[in-house]
Every structure is written in C-alpha cells, then in structure tokens.
Motif scaffolding. Structure first.
Motif, short mmCIF file in Angstrom:
data_model
loop_
_atom_site.label_atom_id
_atom_site.label_comp_id
_atom_site.label_asym_id
_atom_site.label_seq_id
_atom_site.Cartn_x
_atom_site.Cartn_y
_atom_site.Cartn_z
N UNK A 84 26.30 59.23 98.40
CA UNK A 84 25.91 57.98 99.06
C UNK A 84 26.78 56.82 98.61
N UNK A 85 27.02 56.72 97.31
CA UNK A 85 27.76 55.58 96.76
C UNK A 85 29.25 55.64 97.08
N UNK A 86 29.76 56.83 97.38
CA UNK A 86 31.20 56.96 97.63
C UNK A 86 31.61 56.26 98.92
N UNK A 87 30.65 56.03 99.83
CA UNK A 87 31.00 55.44 101.11
C UNK A 87 30.48 54.04 101.34
N UNK A 88 29.93 53.39 100.31
CA UNK A 88 29.34 52.07 100.52
C UNK A 88 30.40 50.99 100.64
N UNK A 89 30.10 49.97 101.45
CA UNK A 89 30.99 48.83 101.62
C UNK A 89 30.17 47.55 101.51
N UNK A 90 30.79 46.44 101.15
CA UNK A 90 30.05 45.18 101.03
C UNK A 90 29.43 44.75 102.36
N UNK A 91 28.22 44.22 102.27
CA UNK A 91 27.54 43.68 103.45
C UNK A 91 27.98 42.27 103.76
N UNK A 92 28.47 41.57 102.75
CA UNK A 92 28.81 40.16 102.89
C UNK A 92 29.67 39.76 101.69
N UNK A 93 30.15 38.52 101.73
CA UNK A 93 30.91 38.01 100.58
C UNK A 93 30.03 37.95 99.34
N UNK A 94 28.75 37.59 99.52
CA UNK A 94 27.83 37.53 98.38
C UNK A 94 27.59 38.93 97.82
N UNK A 95 27.39 39.90 98.67
CA UNK A 95 27.19 41.28 98.23
C UNK A 95 28.40 41.76 97.45
#
Length: 326
Positions: free
Chosen positions: A310-321
């Motif tokens: 799961x973590x290998x494909x995560x991307x930021x949701x926003x600049x704050x994230x």
C-alpha cells in the motif's frame, strides 16, 4: 513559529504582532474548510503588508463544559500549531478557555481581546462563528463591531467537498471512529497524524521478531482499533514506513490502556523517549484474537507485506500532506 500563550497576568502581545490580520477559530483538524479561512487571512495580510495571526482557544470548549467526556481532538495543540505553520503562519495565539472566559460578553471579547490586546486590523473567521456569553455574538454582531472599532471583517462560507457535503471536524471524527481513513484524508487534505513519545512496552514484539515503537494516543482519542499502514517521522525529520496496531492486544494482553504499536520497516535503532509522528495511510483489518503466537506471527507477516504494498504507491494529496507525511 511563535506560539503565544495568553496568561492571567495579561501579558502584552509583542509589538511586532500587533495590528495584524487575525484568523479566529478552534481549527481542530485544520481541515480543508479551515484551510480556506486560514488562506483568506494570509491573503489579506499580504495585501495589507501586516502580520497574520491565528487566534485559537485551549483547551477545547467541549472538554471544559464536559470534563468527564473529553472531546476527541483530531489535532491536539502542538500538532495544530505545526500544521498552521506549514500553511505559512508564523504565530499562533492560544487563548485559555475556561468557565470564566465563557462568561465574557461579546462586546468585552471585541474590546479587550481584538481591539485592545491584538489591535486587529482585520478579522477572518467562518460564517458560523459565535462568541461571548451564551454565544450572543454572531456574524452580524462581529461585522457591526468591526465598523465601530475600526477593523475589517471577512466571513468565509462553509467549505463543501466534491459531493457538496459540508466538511466539519465532527464528520472527520466519525470517519476515524469507523476506520474510513480514505474519506478522512480527503476531508482533511492530508493523512491523519498523531504525535507522542515512544514509551516502553512489554517487549513481546521484539521476541516475535516485530519490535514496536509504542505510543499512548491523546486523551479522548477514538480511533478504530485495528491494523494500519503508517509512516513514522522521527524528530530529525527522517521518515520510515511501517505497520501499526492500535488497540488492546487481545491475543497477548486484552487489558489496560489502548496502545499504538508501530513496527518500523528496515530499522533497528532505539526510539525510546523520542517524540515521533505517525501518519495513517490505510486501514488493513480489525483487531483479532488468534489461537496462539504462531498464528499471530503468520498474520503479522501478511500485514507487513500488505502495508509495504500500500505504501509503495502513495502520493501526496496536497502541499500540506507533502510537508507532513512525505
């Protein structure tokens, strides 16, 4: 980042912070709705070339009026200040909220705090902001008071999500209670995060090949018990992926306070006593009671690989994230 704690001695606000644009609210969660208020105040401060401040209240009013049932704080004060700093602010004023303060009239709030103490040039708040004894002060009162006392007022409408539903702190709390991390992150604009000190546990995980960094969540937290894919940030800023269990350890304990136990991937150092942040990226499964430690370890290995995937494909949701979780 300056966190200014108002005190009973009526300590004056530093001169360089007076005469600014003041964003007012509790801002628990610093969610996307709050972020529209906070950004509007930043924009106004830039136009006026003056300081931008956040005025918030500690502890949460609901915890003052009902101390036996403390509110589930999405962002306790230190984390809230860190998020506000990440949005571009340099000062948060934490005003003490107690029963005495709750009896302050709306006009006294305006004159003693906004005018005489903060010397506010402009105030930005949500459309439903109420203040003063019995919530007697509302949007119309604030607008009129601004005209009398010489400060501008901007009221920001409720922020709605992509389904036109209003984003609120209570709605996000419900998502976390139900384990709906995806919706919670969409409403927050970043992954739900907790901060705390790593404490000593029973060290059973170490004997099973899964040493964990243990934390007690803040009072009132109602996060759904279960297994999560997480990312841990150390005090030095380094990030580590991991898998975490939150709950009462039914296979080996099933009593005592709920703990967040994070197994950090590819790490063999000592985290005891360190202040860390844990961000939640996915809910993997419910907390289960297994028939013996062997079955527990087998499932923990499955959880570990699922979390890695799961973590290998995560991307930021926003600049704050990106600032908080990446």
């Amino acid at each position: 980042m300056t966190v200014f704690h108002r005190n009973e001695e009526r300590e004056p606000l530093p001169d360089h912070l007076k005469g600014g644009v003041v964003a007012i609210g509790n801002f628990d969660g610093v969610h996307r709705g709050h972020q529209t208020v906070l950004q509007r105040a930043l924009d106004e401060a830039e136009k006026k070339d003056c300081p931008a401040l956040v005025l918030t209240f500690e502890p949460h009013p609901r915890s003052v009026f009902n101390p036996d049932k403390p509110v589930f704080r999405i962002t306790p004060a230190p984390l809230k200040a860190r998020l506000i700093e990440a949005l571009g602010y340099h000062c948060v004023v934490e005003y003490p909220f107690d029963r005495s303060f709750s009896q302050l009239s709306a006009e006294a709030f305006i004159t003693s705090i906004l005018r005489d103490w903060l010397h506010a040039a402009h105030v930005v708040t949500g459309f439903d902001f109420h203040f003063g004894k019995g919530r007697e002060g509302g949007p119309a009162y604030l607008m009129e008071a601004g005209k009398r006392h010489g400060f501008g007022v901007t009221l920001v409408d409720a922020f709605r999500d992509e389904n036109t539903d209003v984003i609120s702190s209570s709605r996000i709390r419900n998502c976390l209670v139900e384990g709906d991390l995806s919706l919670a992150a969409g409403l927050l604009g970043y992954r739900y995060t907790v901060e705390g000190e790593v404490i000593h546990g029973k060290k059973l995980g170490r004997t099973l090949g899964f040493p964990t960094a243990n934390m007690v969540l803040p009072e009132g937290a109602e996060l759904k018990p279960g297994i999560y894919a997480v990312r841990l940030r150390r005090a030095d800023g380094t990030l580590h992926d991991g898998v975490a269990s939150y709950g009462h350890r039914p296979t080996v304990d099933d009593e005592g306070a709920a703990l967040l136990e994070t197994f950090v991937f590819d790490f063999d150092g000592d985290l005891y006593g360190e202040q860390v942040a844990v961000s939640f990226f996915g809910y993997l499964r419910e907390e289960l009671k297994f028939n013996g430690l062997e079955a527990l370890v087998d499932q923990m290995n499955i959880d570990k690989e699922e979390a890695r995937g799961l973590l290998s494909g995560v991307k930021p949701l926003s600049a704050l994230d990106e600032k908080i979780c990446f």
